[in-house]
Design an enzyme around this catalytic site. Sequence first.
Site, PDB file in Angstrom:
ATOM      1  CE  LYS A 135      43.466  -7.000 -11.795  1.00 49.31           C
ATOM      2  NZ  LYS A 135      44.351  -7.781 -12.675  1.00 49.31           N
ATOM      3  CG  ASP A 180      45.119  -3.155 -12.874  1.00 46.56           C
ATOM      4  OD1 ASP A 180      44.909  -3.877 -13.864  1.00 46.56           O
ATOM      5  OD2 ASP A 180      46.143  -3.237 -12.164  1.00 46.56           O
ATOM      6  CG  ASP A 203      55.314  -3.069 -19.854  1.00 48.43           C
ATOM      7  OD1 ASP A 203      55.914  -3.980 -19.268  1.00 48.43           O
ATOM      8  OD2 ASP A 203      54.074  -3.030 -20.013  1.00 48.43           O
ATOM      9  CG  ASN A 204      53.670  -5.731 -22.847  1.00 42.38           C
ATOM     10  OD1 ASN A 204      54.297  -6.763 -23.033  1.00 42.38           O
ATOM     11  ND2 ASN A 204      52.844  -5.573 -21.831  1.00 42.38           N
ATOM     12  CD  GLU A 230      58.043  -6.760 -21.187  1.00 39.04           C
ATOM     13  OE1 GLU A 230      57.622  -7.670 -20.466  1.00 39.04           O
ATOM     14  OE2 GLU A 230      57.286  -5.939 -21.748  1.00 39.04           O
TER      15      GLU A 230
END
Length: 679
Positions: free
Chosen positions: A264, A355, A390-391, A419
Site C-alpha cells: 500500500k 496486501d 490485532d483483531n 484489540e
Amino acid sequence: MISRIGIDDVRPQVSAGQLPAKGVVGEVIPVTALVWREGHDAVAATLSAWTNAHDGVISTTMVVDPHNPDRVHGTFVPDRVGRWFFRVDAWSDVVATWRNAVEKKVAAGQSAAQLANDLAHGARVLRQAALQTPSAQAGPLLAAAAALESVSAESADAALADAALTEALAPALSAEVTEILAEHPVRELLTEGQIFEVLVERREALFNSWYELFPRSTGGVDTQGNPVHGTFATTAAALPRVAQMGFDTVYFPPIHPIGQVHRKGRNNSVVAQPGDVGSPWAIADHTATHPELGTMEDFRQLVDAAHDLGLEVALDLALQCSPDHPWAQEHPEFFTVLADGTIAYAENPPKKYQDIYPLNFDNAPEAIYSTIYDMVMVWVEAGVRTFRVDNPHTKPAQFWAWLIATVRASHPDVIFLAEAFTRAPRLFGLAKAGFSQSYSYFTWQTTKAELTQFAQLHVEQADICRPNLFVNTPDILHESLQHGGRAMFAIRAALAATLSPLWGVYSGFELFEHQAVAPGSEEYLDSEKYELRPRDFAAALNAGDSLEPFLTLLNRIRRDNPALQQLRNLRFHHADNEHVLAYSKADPSSGNVVLTVINLDPRYAQEATVHVDLAAIGREPGQTFTVTDAITGATYTWGERNFVRLEPQRDVAHIFVLDPVVPERRQALAWRQVDDYRP
C-alpha cells in the site's frame, strides 16, 4: 442441591463458576454471598482462599451486611501470580444466636432467675469456643464463661441481682471476646460452598499507562527535511521522553519485514510509489525484524534500554500475512484457497486489503496452533512480556484460550491486550478466554449518558474484562478530536486516565493532531500506517504547544493515588448539568479517595451543583470534608451539595484528592464494590 443452610449469589463468579474471575497481585478481591436458613437462629459464613501451590489457606469470618442481614461480605488479597481458589462456607452461629436472645431479654427487663438457662447455655458455648481457640487467646473466653456461671439466681435483693447480671454479661459481650470469636468461631451445621477460581496476574495487568509509537518514525529528517527511516537505536533515544511523561508501557506496531506484493502507498493508496514504506501489518515474516530497524540483537538491546527507564515493551501480535510471507509459500493450507487457486486476501466490503492474507483456522488447526505458538515464543524469549493482539475477534476464541494458557504455562507474567472493537458478547467472551486487557468503545462515548452507561457496564463486568481506554489509535481519530479543539484533547485524556486504571495514548495526541483524510472519516490524513511521520516534540513543548505536561501530570496523579489504580470502585455522583460528569474512586486498603468532576463541553464554561453520595466516599451523613485539586493545588471544603464552575480554556476538570477514609469505614468501601453492581 438444597442444603440445611443456603449459600446463593456468590460473587465474584464467571459463567456459573466454570471460568475464573480476574485479579492481580495486591488487589483487594471483594467476596459476597447470600446466606440463609429456616427460623430465627443466626447464620454466618467463612471465606477461605488458597493458591494452587497448596501452601496454606487464608480463612476469615465474613461480616454481615448491616443493611441486608442475609448478605455476608469478605475480602482477600492475593500475594502471588497464579490460580487462586475461594469458597464461602455457611454455618449456624450459636454465639450470635445466644447473644441476640440475651440482649433482647435483658432489654425487656427479665431477671437473672428468668435468664438462668440462657446464662448456662452461654457458658457452655464459650467453653466450647475456648477448646478450639489457641491457648494464648482462650483466657478471655474462659473468664467470660466463669462470669456467667457466677450469677446467683437465688438473690433476694432484685437490684443486686440485676447488677450482678449486668456485670456477668459484660465479658461475654465485650469487644475483646467478640474479636476472638470472629477469628475462631463456633461453627455448627457447617455447609461447604462451591469452589470458585480467580486467575491472578501481575499488577501491570490492571494498572498501566500505555504509549504507542512507530519505531520507524523515530529517525527524524535529513538536511533536506525528508523523513529518515528509524532504527531500534533511534527508538531507544526516543524512550526517555516517554518515561518522563510517566508511561509504563511503550507499544510498538509490527516491527517485522513488510511485504512487497500489493504494498500500500500513502493514505492507503492501492499503488505504492518508489520509496513508500508500506503498512507494518502486511507482515512478510513474523519471526524476523525489519532490516531497516535492525537485528534481533538490536531489538533485545532496545528492550533492555526500555527496562532501564522503567518501561516495558509491548509488541503487536497480528496474525495475518503479506502475499510474500513464507507461510503463504510453504503452508497455503493455512489460508483460504479460492476456486481459481489463488489465496483470498482480507476484505471488509467495500474495503479491500490486497496486501494481507488472513489465516483460516479451519483448514489445519493443529499446524497453525503450533506454528503461532513457536512464533510467539521467539518474542517472549527476546524479552517481550506484553502483546497487543490485532483483531482477535476474527480468530476462534478457543484458539486464544489455548495459546494464552500455553504461553502462561511457562511464562505466567505474559500480558495479552485484545484489540477487539466488536460487539459486547465477543468482547467479553475474548476476555473470558484469557485476555488480560481489552480495547473498548470508550473512544466513541462522548456524552454524559454514554460515558456513564459505558463505565457502569465495565464495572459490572470487572471480574471478566479490564478496559484499556485509548484516547486515540492509528486507526481512530474520533470526530470529537477533529472538531472539538485543544480542550477536547485534555478532556478525553482526563476521562481516560481517571475512569480506568488502564489507559493509552497514540503518539501525536500530545501535539493535537486532528486532521482527517476526508470528511466523515476517522482515518488520519497522511496516516502513519502508510508513511514515516517524524515529529518534533521538543520544539512543540518549548513553544508551549504541547499537551505533554498535562499527560505527565495525569500519570503522576494516577501513581500517587491507589484509588485510581483499581477498576471495581467507580461510583457516579449526581450533577445537575448534562455537560458536567462527577465520579469517585475509593481504595479500601489505604482509604485513598479521588473525586473527579469534568466539563464535557470543550467550548463553554459549565456550572453545576454536585450532589455527593457520602457513603461512596467513606463519609458520614452531613459530614464536611477537605478536597485538594491535584491539578491546581487549590483546597476547598465540600459537603453533600457543592457548586462547581469549569472553564475549558483554563480548567477542564477537578481531580480532587480527599483526606483518607478512617480505618473503621474502609471495609464498607470494599463491600460496595460487589454490592452495588452485579456481573
